[in-house]
Write a protein that holds these residues in place. Structure first.
Motif, PDB file in Angstrom:
ATOM      1  N   GLU A 109     -30.141 -18.081   7.804  1.00 57.09           N
ATOM      2  CA  GLU A 109     -29.614 -17.194   8.398  1.00 57.09           C
ATOM      3  C   GLU A 109     -28.153 -17.666   7.213  1.00 57.09           C
ATOM      4  O   GLU A 109     -27.802 -17.200   6.666  1.00 57.09           O
ATOM      5  N   HIS A 110     -28.145 -18.871   8.580  1.00 53.08           N
ATOM      6  CA  HIS A 110     -26.760 -19.930   7.359  1.00 53.08           C
ATOM      7  C   HIS A 110     -27.479 -19.968   6.198  1.00 53.08           C
ATOM      8  O   HIS A 110     -26.243 -20.147   5.196  1.00 53.08           O
ATOM      9  N   LEU A 111     -27.854 -20.930   5.650  1.00 50.09           N
ATOM     10  CA  LEU A 111     -28.630 -20.805   4.368  1.00 50.09           C
ATOM     11  C   LEU A 111     -28.938 -20.037   3.281  1.00 50.09           C
ATOM     12  O   LEU A 111     -28.317 -20.052   2.297  1.00 50.09           O
ATOM     13  N   ARG A 112     -29.104 -19.329   3.762  1.00 48.91           N
ATOM     14  CA  ARG A 112     -29.708 -17.780   2.924  1.00 48.91           C
ATOM     15  C   ARG A 112     -27.953 -17.310   2.432  1.00 48.91           C
ATOM     16  O   ARG A 112     -27.788 -16.887   1.309  1.00 48.91           O
ATOM     17  N   ASP A 113     -27.289 -16.844   3.891  1.00 49.16           N
ATOM     18  CA  ASP A 113     -26.054 -16.523   3.283  1.00 49.16           C
ATOM     19  C   ASP A 113     -24.887 -16.913   2.342  1.00 49.16           C
ATOM     20  O   ASP A 113     -23.995 -16.890   2.555  1.00 49.16           O
ATOM     21  N   SER A 114     -25.086 -18.377   3.450  1.00 45.64           N
ATOM     22  CA  SER A 114     -23.607 -19.017   3.124  1.00 45.64           C
ATOM     23  C   SER A 114     -24.362 -20.522   2.154  1.00 45.64           C
ATOM     24  O   SER A 114     -23.457 -20.018   1.143  1.00 45.64           O
ATOM     25  N   VAL A 115     -25.014 -20.738   2.443  1.00 47.65           N
ATOM     26  CA  VAL A 115     -25.614 -21.524   0.788  1.00 47.65           C
ATOM     27  C   VAL A 115     -25.888 -21.632  -0.470  1.00 47.65           C
ATOM     28  O   VAL A 115     -25.228 -21.666  -1.500  1.00 47.65           O
ATOM     29  N   LEU A 116     -26.878 -20.956   0.094  1.00 47.06           N
ATOM     30  CA  LEU A 116     -27.554 -19.875  -0.999  1.00 47.06           C
ATOM     31  C   LEU A 116     -27.712 -18.979  -1.371  1.00 47.06           C
ATOM     32  O   LEU A 116     -27.651 -18.447  -2.629  1.00 47.06           O
ATOM     33  N   GLY A 117     -26.324 -18.381  -1.016  1.00 48.52           N
ATOM     34  CA  GLY A 117     -25.558 -16.947  -1.598  1.00 48.52           C
ATOM     35  C   GLY A 117     -26.042 -15.679  -2.221  1.00 48.52           C
ATOM     36  O   GLY A 117     -26.275 -15.660  -3.031  1.00 48.52           O
ATOM     37  N   ARG A 118     -27.090 -15.191  -0.990  1.00 46.04           N
ATOM     38  CA  ARG A 118     -27.703 -13.990  -0.742  1.00 46.04           C
ATOM     39  C   ARG A 118     -27.265 -12.657  -0.782  1.00 46.04           C
ATOM     40  O   ARG A 118     -26.043 -13.048   0.104  1.00 46.04           O
ATOM     41  N   ALA A 129     -35.452 -18.297  -1.181  1.00 54.27           N
ATOM     42  CA  ALA A 129     -36.091 -18.449   0.193  1.00 54.27           C
ATOM     43  C   ALA A 129     -37.375 -19.563   0.293  1.00 54.27           C
ATOM     44  O   ALA A 129     -37.127 -19.709   1.670  1.00 54.27           O
ATOM     45  N   VAL A 130     -37.978 -20.154  -0.659  1.00 53.40           N
ATOM     46  CA  VAL A 130     -38.474 -21.106   0.039  1.00 53.40           C
ATOM     47  C   VAL A 130     -37.453 -22.622   0.926  1.00 53.40           C
ATOM     48  O   VAL A 130     -38.010 -23.192   1.965  1.00 53.40           O
ATOM     49  N   VAL A 131     -36.794 -23.089   0.451  1.00 50.70           N
ATOM     50  CA  VAL A 131     -36.320 -23.702   0.394  1.00 50.70           C
ATOM     51  C   VAL A 131     -35.388 -23.805   1.657  1.00 50.70           C
ATOM     52  O   VAL A 131     -35.241 -24.628   2.258  1.00 50.70           O
ATOM     53  N   GLY A 132     -34.968 -22.501   1.455  1.00 49.45           N
ATOM     54  CA  GLY A 132     -34.594 -21.663   3.419  1.00 49.45           C
ATOM     55  C   GLY A 132     -35.424 -21.884   4.635  1.00 49.45           C
ATOM     56  O   GLY A 132     -34.704 -22.093   4.736  1.00 49.45           O
TER      57      GLY A 132
END
Length: 322
Positions: A109-118, A129-132
């Motif tokens: 969730e941190h990667l998706r929302d804060s790092v990868l910027g969904r 999504a694959v990377v996360g």
């Protein structure tokens, strides 16, 4: 009201969002693990039997393959060892999922929302999504690897007893202490490389598929964010995770269960790649899918129970939907 008093008046999920999500995912994982654990045990037994490296080593000379299929394996364990032995190793498995599921869910969730910027309400590129999913699974499994090692070795104790071999452990804590005393800290992370590889693949199937399918359905179909959408998404994630993760799971199980010397080095396999090569050369490519049916039949209900439980307790605790 001062800022400090205002912060203390907020609900726990808002004051400590990551800690709350960790606890909620750990609870959901514990429920799913208890419900589906016998399938995990049968999968492990099927993956171990018939090892070419063991036959070559002479340890299994003259032995026949005891189990043929998931149902016969489960029935054989229940008849020969007792019904409750179908849950042997469940305690370290729950410990593992408290760490593994808690870390992977919070990390994703941190990667998706804060790092990868969904952005909320928008489609999320599959590659992100694959990377996360792969990153979250690898990180979660690395921290949980010692508990997974204990789980695998304890699951084989009933088989050792039937073969007339002495039991290695008196319980979970004794297993941790014995592995630590024999191999040191590094011994607790034996097999962590294939373990992390498997977790990355499984979570590419589980987290990535669930998240992608769920939000695709919400954006492109009349379905809403409810149990029907969660069930369809979890069914897809369980199948993809089983297909991607079973070969790495076979390698991980064999490396973790192999005998070791005083320095903690494996006696049968030098590395995960060596185990992969020996398995394919000695038993054929399809041996990498030993235990696939129980793996899939476990992952499907595990995903269903986990995601339905997780989404519901998030809602009840005032946390936004995953």
């Amino acid at each position: 009201m001062s800022p400090a008093e205002e912060e203390r008046s907020l609900p726990l999920p808002e004051r400590w969002p990551r800690a709350s999500k960790f606890a909620l995912s750990a609870c959901a994982a514990a429920v799913a693990e208890l419900v589906t654990f016998p399938l995990d045990l049968t999968k492990t037994r099927l993956q171990i039997q018939g090892e070419a490296a063991v036959r070559r080593d002479g340890a299994a000379a003259g032995q026949t393959v005891p189990y043929r299929g998931m149902l016969r394996t489960a029935a054989g364990i229940a008849q020969e060892e007792g019904v409750w032995k179908l849950w042997q190793g469940a305690t370290p498995a729950i410990y593992r999922h408290i760490v593994y599921s808690g870390v992977r869910m919070v990390t994703y969730e941190h990667l998706r929302d804060s790092v990868l910027g969904r952005a909320q309400g928008e489609s999320f590129p599959l590659w992100k999504a694959v990377v996360g999913g792969m990153s979250a699974g690898a990180i979660g499994q690395f921290f949980a690897s010692p508990t997974d090692l204990v789980k695998v070795q304890m699951q084989m104790e009933g088989k050792r007893k039937l073969e007339g071999k002495p039991l290695r452990f008196r319980g979970v804590h004794h297993a941790f202490l014995k592995i630590l005393s024999e191999g040191g800290i590094r011994g607790l992370w034996a097999g962590w490389v294939p373990n992390v590889q498997r977790a990355a693949l499984v979570n590419m199937g589980d987290l990535t598929t669930y998240d992608s399918v769920k939000h695709f359905l919400l954006l492109n179909t009349p379905l809403v964010d409810n149990s029907v959408t969660h069930s369809v998404s979890s069914a897809c994630s369980g199948l993809v995770a089983a297909v991607l993760g079973t070969p790495a799971d076979v390698v991980k199980t064999r490396i973790m269960n192999q005998p070791r010397d005083k320095q903690g080095r494996g006696l049968l396999y030098k590395s995960s790649m060596d185990c992969l090569i020996q398995t394919v050369q000695g038993e054929g490519f399809m041996s990498l899918y030993k235990g696939f049916i129980p793996t899939w039949m476990r992952m499907a209900p595990w995903s269903l129970v986990f995601w339905l439980t997780y989404e519901q307790i998030r809602r009840m605790c005032g946390v936004s939907s995953f």
